[in-house]
Write a protein that holds these residues in place. Structure first.
Motif, PDB file in Angstrom:
ATOM      1  N   LYS A  21     -13.750  26.013  28.805  1.00  6.59           N
ATOM      2  CA  LYS A  21     -14.289  26.014  30.167  1.00  6.59           C
ATOM      3  C   LYS A  21     -13.144  26.040  31.162  1.00  6.59           C
ATOM      4  CE  LYS A  21     -17.476  23.410  33.158  1.00  6.59           C
ATOM      5  NZ  LYS A  21     -18.355  22.197  33.232  1.00  6.59           N
ATOM      6  N   GLU A  22     -13.164  27.019  32.040  1.00  6.54           N
ATOM      7  CA  GLU A  22     -12.146  27.144  33.096  1.00  6.54           C
ATOM      8  C   GLU A  22     -10.736  27.128  32.520  1.00  6.54           C
ATOM      9  OE1 GLU A  22     -13.026  24.099  35.917  1.00  6.54           O
ATOM     10  OE2 GLU A  22     -14.878  25.070  36.620  1.00  6.54           O
ATOM     11  N   GLY A  23     -10.560  27.824  31.401  1.00  7.74           N
ATOM     12  CA  GLY A  23      -9.241  28.001  30.815  1.00  7.74           C
ATOM     13  C   GLY A  23      -8.721  26.845  29.993  1.00  7.74           C
ATOM     14  N   LYS A  24      -9.551  25.814  29.830  1.00  4.07           N
ATOM     15  CA  LYS A  24      -9.119  24.646  29.063  1.00  4.07           C
ATOM     16  C   LYS A  24     -10.102  24.362  27.934  1.00  4.07           C
ATOM     17  CE  LYS A  24      -6.715  22.517  32.972  1.00  4.07           C
ATOM     18  NZ  LYS A  24      -5.392  22.929  32.467  1.00  4.07           N
ATOM     19  N   ILE A  25      -9.631  23.625  26.948  1.00  9.48           N
ATOM     20  CA  ILE A  25     -10.510  23.211  25.854  1.00  9.48           C
ATOM     21  C   ILE A  25     -11.387  22.079  26.372  1.00  9.48           C
ATOM     22  CG2 ILE A  25     -10.615  22.205  23.550  1.00  9.48           C
ATOM     23  CD1 ILE A  25      -7.930  23.563  22.959  1.00  9.48           C
TER      24      ILE A  25
END
Length: 428
Positions: A25-29
């Motif tokens: 989500k949004e470039g993060k785990i």
């Protein structure tokens, strides 16, 4: 974007493979588990039981831009890295112009920001134009974003210069990363000094060319307290003195390249520049020492030393061709095939040496699958054999003796900050 990596397997601390889904989500785990509803995600990548690792970290690559873009560019080099499962790479400064001022360094950084498809950290040189004895502006280059200092490709020839460089790096909380090579001991050598060099009638390079400068630098590192990292260790003598230095409490780490683990000088079939690399392929007892050094912790990580050159430059004799081979696109696969499948290394160890440990050494926010951390992932097919095909390389150069080798562990998807940086054709 919400992305689900579905039906993957990760390696656990007991070297078991565990099936998981990863929610990005949004470039993060965002989460790691098994009970996510795929219908709620904007993008679902079903990896069908393939291995998921943290994005690999390579602390030693050459991208040749600016100055040598016929060999490689930041764009093509980073694409090649993504093809191999690397999401963070560290680029050497032997460029033209050398990024030895803040202005020149910032120009390289602009190209990285514009063109790189993976995270590229740029080294700064230790001295002006690499070959000089004049130190660069360590304070200014650190502030400009240099994450470490190196003259890779050139050994620092005087102890006084290395001492001052170490003091300046330590003051800025930066590492000295050393290509160790005493030029007074080279004697125009082009391959390892041994039986094979005699058979081919080629001038040899002594192991002491490398190890003697490491010995010098270790004492200087002890004096200055700097973190000292040794590039591409190749000889048993180098392993021995680094092991002793670690036991003495000196802040030293080091790397080894896949080609030095897999090949020996006796494997060189003929006087062909595609086999020429620096340091050179060494003898069987050196290769054994490198493997033992990884297993006992003397050697900390594996790095490719991806060094592109044109076919015209490499397709000639050892004497006339430049040093170096490419390695980004098959490094993990080479290690997996020749050492994990044969039971020498575990898969957990390889992930540690190629992702976790290099990130830890340099304090990088990379190399781990952690909730809230960057969604930098690599996905590998461990079951299907493939052939190293230079016609499929994303690098601009094909200078490697490994073309035609059959390997396992081909990369199928590489994600950087949750976005696909590379995906094998035919993948979902």
């Amino acid at each position: 974007m919400n992305t689900l990596i579905k039906n993957g397997r990760i390696v656990s601390h007991d070297n078991e493979l565990t099936t998981v889904d990863i929610w990005i989500k949004e470039g993060k785990i965002h989460a790691i588990g098994e009970a996510f509803n795929a219908e709620t995600f904007e993008q679902v990548i079903d990896v069908k039981g393939q291995l998921i690792t943290p994005g690999l970290v390579d602390v030693h690559v050459h991208f040749r831009e600016p100055g040598f873009t016929y060999k490689e560019t930041i764009e093509t080099g980073s694409q090649a890295a993504a093809r191999g499962g690397f999401t963070t790479v560290c680029a050497m400064p032997n460029l033209n112009p050398v990024p030895d001022t803040v202005e020149r360094f910032e120009e390289v950084q602009k190209i990285i920001d514009r063109d790189a498809v993976v995270k590229v950290l740029q080294y700064a040189p230790m001295t002006e134009n690499l070959h000089s004895e004049t130190l660069v502006d360590y304070d200014g280059l650190t502030q400009a974003g240099a994450f470490a200092f190196t003259n890779d490709g050139v050994g620092v020839q005087t102890a006084g210069t290395m001492y001052l460089a170490m003091k300046a790096a330590a003051k800025n909380n930066r590492s000295i990363v050393a290509h160790t090579e005493d030029e007074s001991l080279l004697f125009d050598g082009v391959m390892h000094l041994g039986k094979r060099s005699e058979e081919l009638g080629l001038p040899g390079i002594m192991s002491a060319t490398e190890s003697s400068q490491i010995a010098r630098d270790l004492l200087l590192a002890e004096e200055t307290g700097v973190h000292y990292h040794v590039c591409h260790v190749s000889s048993k003598e180098s392993v021995r003195i680094i092991r002793e230095a670690k036991q003495a409490g000196i802040n030293v780490t080091c790397e080894v390249c896949p080609h030095h683990l897999v090949l020996m000088d006796e494997d060189i079939p003929e006087d062909n520049g595609y086999w020429k690399m620096n340091p050179p392929l060494r003898a069987s007892d050196d290769q054994k020492a490198l493997i033992e050094g990884l297993l006992d912790g003397t050697i900390d990580c594996i790095a490719t030393d991806h060094a592109p050159h044109s076919h015209e430059e490499k397709n000639q004799s050892f004497v006339d061709s430049p040093f170096g081979i490419v390695g980004s696109e098959y490094a993990f696969q080479m290690i997996y095939t020749h050492f994990v499948k044969t039971g020498v290394f575990t898969l957990e160890q390889v992930v540690d040496w190629m992702a976790i440990k290099p990130a830890e050494i340099f304090g990088l926010n990379a190399g781990r699958l952690t909730i809230g951390g960057p969604a930098d992932l690599a996905i590998f097919d461990l079951e299907t054999e493939y052939v190293v095909d230079d016609q499929q390389f994303l690098s601009k150069s094909i200078n490697t003796p490994f073309v035609g080798w059959k390997l396992y562990g081909d990369t199928t998807v590489t994600l950087v900050d949750g976005k696909i940086a590379w995906q094998k054709k035919g993948g979902k």
